[in-house]
Motif scaffolding. Structure first.
Motif, short mmCIF file in Angstrom:
data_model
loop_
_atom_site.label_atom_id
_atom_site.label_comp_id
_atom_site.label_asym_id
_atom_site.label_seq_id
_atom_site.Cartn_x
_atom_site.Cartn_y
_atom_site.Cartn_z
N LYS A 118 53.28 44.80 27.77
CA LYS A 118 52.69 46.09 28.13
C LYS A 118 52.14 45.96 29.54
O LYS A 118 51.16 45.28 29.77
CB LYS A 118 51.57 46.45 27.15
N ALA A 119 52.78 46.59 30.50
CA ALA A 119 52.34 46.50 31.89
C ALA A 119 51.44 47.67 32.21
O ALA A 119 51.79 48.81 31.98
CB ALA A 119 53.56 46.50 32.81
N LEU A 120 50.27 47.38 32.74
CA LEU A 120 49.32 48.41 33.11
C LEU A 120 49.08 48.33 34.61
O LEU A 120 48.78 47.28 35.14
CB LEU A 120 48.01 48.22 32.36
N THR A 445 33.76 46.37 21.73
CA THR A 445 33.36 45.13 21.07
C THR A 445 34.48 44.10 21.14
O THR A 445 34.48 43.12 20.39
CB THR A 445 32.99 45.39 19.60
N ARG A 446 35.42 44.29 22.04
CA ARG A 446 36.52 43.34 22.22
C ARG A 446 36.03 42.13 23.02
O ARG A 446 35.12 42.24 23.85
CB ARG A 446 37.69 44.02 22.92
N PRO A 447 36.64 40.95 22.83
CA PRO A 447 36.08 39.72 23.40
C PRO A 447 36.46 39.49 24.87
O PRO A 447 37.53 39.89 25.33
CB PRO A 447 36.69 38.63 22.52
N GLN A 448 35.56 38.81 25.56
CA GLN A 448 35.80 38.21 26.87
C GLN A 448 35.40 36.74 26.76
O GLN A 448 34.37 36.43 26.15
CB GLN A 448 34.98 38.90 27.97
N TRP A 449 36.18 35.84 27.38
CA TRP A 449 35.92 34.42 27.17
C TRP A 449 36.58 33.56 28.26
O TRP A 449 37.35 34.04 29.06
CB TRP A 449 36.41 33.99 25.78
N GLN A 450 36.21 32.30 28.29
CA GLN A 450 36.76 31.24 29.15
C GLN A 450 36.73 31.62 30.64
O GLN A 450 37.76 31.67 31.30
CB GLN A 450 38.18 30.88 28.71
N PRO A 451 35.53 31.84 31.21
CA PRO A 451 35.44 32.24 32.61
C PRO A 451 35.49 31.05 33.56
O PRO A 451 35.21 29.91 33.19
CB PRO A 451 34.06 32.91 32.68
N ASN A 452 35.86 31.33 34.82
CA ASN A 452 35.70 30.35 35.89
C ASN A 452 35.16 31.05 37.12
O ASN A 452 35.15 32.28 37.20
CB ASN A 452 37.00 29.59 36.17
N LEU A 453 34.69 30.26 38.10
CA LEU A 453 33.97 30.81 39.25
C LEU A 453 34.23 29.95 40.47
O LEU A 453 34.31 28.72 40.37
CB LEU A 453 32.47 30.84 38.95
N SER A 454 34.35 30.58 41.63
CA SER A 454 34.47 29.83 42.88
C SER A 454 33.67 30.54 43.96
O SER A 454 33.43 31.75 43.90
CB SER A 454 35.94 29.71 43.31
N GLU A 470 41.36 46.06 26.58
CA GLU A 470 42.37 47.12 26.66
C GLU A 470 43.15 47.32 25.37
O GLU A 470 44.02 48.18 25.30
CB GLU A 470 43.34 46.80 27.80
N THR A 471 42.86 46.51 24.36
CA THR A 471 43.60 46.60 23.10
C THR A 471 42.63 46.72 21.93
O THR A 471 41.48 46.27 22.00
CB THR A 471 44.49 45.37 22.89
N GLY A 472 43.11 47.31 20.85
CA GLY A 472 42.28 47.46 19.67
C GLY A 472 42.33 46.26 18.75
O GLY A 472 41.38 46.00 18.01
N SER A 473 43.44 45.53 18.77
CA SER A 473 43.60 44.32 17.97
C SER A 473 44.70 43.50 18.59
O SER A 473 45.44 43.97 19.46
CB SER A 473 43.93 44.66 16.51
N ARG A 485 44.46 40.32 28.96
CA ARG A 485 44.87 39.91 30.30
C ARG A 485 43.65 39.30 30.98
O ARG A 485 42.54 39.32 30.45
CB ARG A 485 45.41 41.09 31.10
N MET A 486 43.83 38.78 32.18
CA MET A 486 42.70 38.29 32.95
C MET A 486 42.08 39.44 33.74
O MET A 486 42.79 40.28 34.30
CB MET A 486 43.12 37.17 33.91
N TRP A 487 40.75 39.48 33.73
CA TRP A 487 39.98 40.40 34.56
C TRP A 487 39.15 39.58 35.54
O TRP A 487 39.00 38.36 35.39
CB TRP A 487 39.06 41.27 33.68
N ALA A 488 38.62 40.25 36.55
CA ALA A 488 37.88 39.54 37.59
C ALA A 488 36.77 40.42 38.16
O ALA A 488 36.78 41.65 38.01
CB ALA A 488 38.82 39.10 38.71
N ARG A 489 35.84 39.75 38.83
CA ARG A 489 34.77 40.46 39.53
C ARG A 489 34.37 39.65 40.75
O ARG A 489 34.36 38.42 40.71
CB ARG A 489 33.57 40.68 38.60
#
Length: 538
Positions: A118-120, A445-454, A470-473, A485-489
């Motif tokens: 699924k490409a967004l 209430t969907r999960p976010q996990w395994q972050p990294n930082l530079s 972005e998904t329900g399950s 997918r990966m998100w960033a800030r």
């Protein structure tokens, strides 16, 4: 790999040929070729005892786990801390002793291999992903995970990414370590492959680190190493990293038989009082899991050891980093509270201001609940993000710039939210930290996990993580249900303020299946290490 804009305003999408600053992150992927993101699992090989309940007193040898000395007693698993180790060999021992289950093929994996995705779009953080894994793989040993990414500060076109790679799991001697190199600033990568068709890092067990030593213009690819005491820490060196047959100089950083989860940092700031110093941290399970650092002041020729924390209470080595201005070095650790979901987590920071010679535990954070929804079915010490799948305890990564120490980690969200990514900031060299800031701003209430930082020499911070908002399950691992997918800030002012979080990788990908029977069934990958130079976050 993603190219990212580093403009001061909300970043716009760029092509690889556009000028300006770029942030880069590496995305390694699964066995299937999607339009962008890949996430791969590392295989350890097939063992003769797979799928059979073995008595705890079973004696193992090299035929059960490649590279294992004859005479290993399965009853010693807990005593030796093997059930708390993250490396692939420990997982192989657990499987061969009948204390863990390996991965297996699923009927729906065939559909996944057809590239259902699924490409967004559009994506705010950059152009197309770049596949690191070039060349042929032979099934089922087609898995890669755990990236450690570094750009050459003296030549930004050189980028080296080390990772776990299962293609040579049955080679003698064993080799489950790999690397990919870019010489064009990250536009393309080539996986290092010798003329014989193998990775150049013979006799190694993964757990990747990549370091660059500026005084000698030398790259170091660091892995757990059988040749360094059985399961110590070894390094391969090269001044021409793109040439697979030139990684020929091998040395031992630490001789040990039960080392685990090493991390590394090299001081390449010529103005630093510790310019050229190199540092490697790890847990040593020969004494139950003490937290240690070795440092070199002679460009990696010799190494001196210091213990940061004893084996009890167990403090996990999360990652090591250094202040790009002052040369101070920081190790982030985690007290996992005995493991599982119930064990409270707490973050630790250790600091050295004299080039690694002495260390102080500057910060002991408050308890928090670790992320996850369940436990690894074959090893209840590790919490998991999706039922009994994808082990993760909340580990993150520190970064430091001019006495400001930043750290990202994951913890359980409110109610049914299995995980959120948090950021804490210290302005006094890691002694006191701010109230945690939640980096993911979704209201799901969907999960976010395994972050990294530079952090870059310009003081910009870039955080990335895995995100299922972005998904329900997600469906079962290997199902063709889009999941995450990966998100960033990004922060342009060393963590004082942050731009909006946004999509980072190109596609929403399904949960990858764990197919290799030689890898514990809940393993997907434990960390990704990010770093930065002036013009790039990688």
């Amino acid at each position: 790999m993603k190219k990212k804009s580093a403009s001061q305003s909300a970043p716009a999408r760029r092509s690889p040929r556009e000028g300006g600053f770029f942030n880069l992150r590496v995305l390694i992927g699964l066995f299937i070729v999607l339009a962008g993101v890949f996430l791969a699992l590392v295989g350890f090989g097939t063992f003769s005892a797979l799928g059979q309940a073995q008595p705890k007193h079973k004696i193992l040898g090299p035929m059960d786990v490649l590279g294992l000395p004859a005479g290993f007693d399965c009853s010693k698993i807990h005593e030796l801390g093997i059930d708390r180790q993250e490396n692939l060999r420990a997982g192989g021992i657990m499987i061969a002793c009948g204390q863990a289950q390996g991965g297996s093929a699923t009927p729906i994996f065939a559909a996944l291999k057809q590239g259902i995705e699924k490409a967004l779009a559009p994506l705010a953080f950059g152009a197309a992903d770049v596949d690191l894994i070039t060349g042929a793989d032979i099934s089922p040993h087609v898995t890669q995970s755990e990236t450690y990414s570094l750009a050459n500060p003296d030549n930004p076109n050189q980028i080296v990414v080390t990772y776990n790679d299962s293609r040579d799991v049955f080679l003698n001697p064993i080799n489950i370590s790999g690397a990919s190199v870019s010489t064009d600033g990250g536009t393309t990568f080539t996986r290092l492959t010798t003329a014989q068709g193998h990775s150049p890092f013979s006799n190694t067990l993964g757990d990747p680190v990549a370091l660059y030593n500026s005084p000698t213009q030398t790259w170091f690819a660091i892995f757990l190493d059988i040749g360094c005491g059985g399961q110590g820490i070894g390094a391969y060196k090269s001044t021409t990293p793109w040439a697979p047959n030139r990684w020929t100089t091998h040395s031992c950083i630490h001789n040990g038989f039960s080392d685990d989860r090493e991390s590394g940092y090299s001081d390449n700031n010529s103005a630093s009082p510790h310019f050229g110093n190199m540092y490697v941290s790890w847990n040593d399970f020969s004494d139950g899991g003490s937290l240690n650092v070795r440092f070199s002041t002679d460009n990696g020729v010799t190494w001196t050891q210091r213990q940061l924390a004893p084996a009890s209470p167990f403090i996990r080595d999360v990652q090591i980093t250094g202040d790009l201005v002052t040369g101070d070095v920081y190790v982030a650790g985690m007290d996992e509270g005995g493991g599982g979901l119930a064990g409270p987590r707490s973050n630790k920071i250790y600091r050295s201001t004299d080039g690694g010679n002495s260390w102080t535990n500057t910060y002991n954070g408050p308890n928090f609940s670790g992320p996850g929804t369940g436990l690894c079915s074959s090893n209840s010490y590790f919490a998991t993000m999706f039922g009994t799948y994808w082990r993760h305890m909340g580990w993150g990564e520190p970064a430091a710039f001019n006495h400001v120490v930043s750290y990202v980690y994951a913890q359980h969200g409110a109610g049914a939210d299995a995980g959120d990514v948090f950021y804490i900031r210290s302005t006094d060299s890691g002694v006191n930290f701010s109230t945690p800031l939640k980096l993911n701003t979704d209201t799901t209430t969907r999960p976010q996990w395994q972050p990294n930082l530079s952090v870059s020499p310009a003081g910009t911070l870039f955080a990335t993580w895995y995100d299922a908002r972005e998904t329900g399950s997600c469906g079962a691992p290997g199902a063709n249900t889009p999941c995450y997918r990966m998100w960033a800030r990004k922060s342009n002012d060393n963590g004082v303020s942050w731009l909006a979080d946004d999509m980072f990788s190109d596609v929403v990908t399904p949960l990858p299946a764990q197919l290799d029977p030689g890898i514990v069934d809940c393993y997907v990958g434990d960390y990704d290490y990010g770093s930065a130079i002036l013009t790039k976050h990688v």
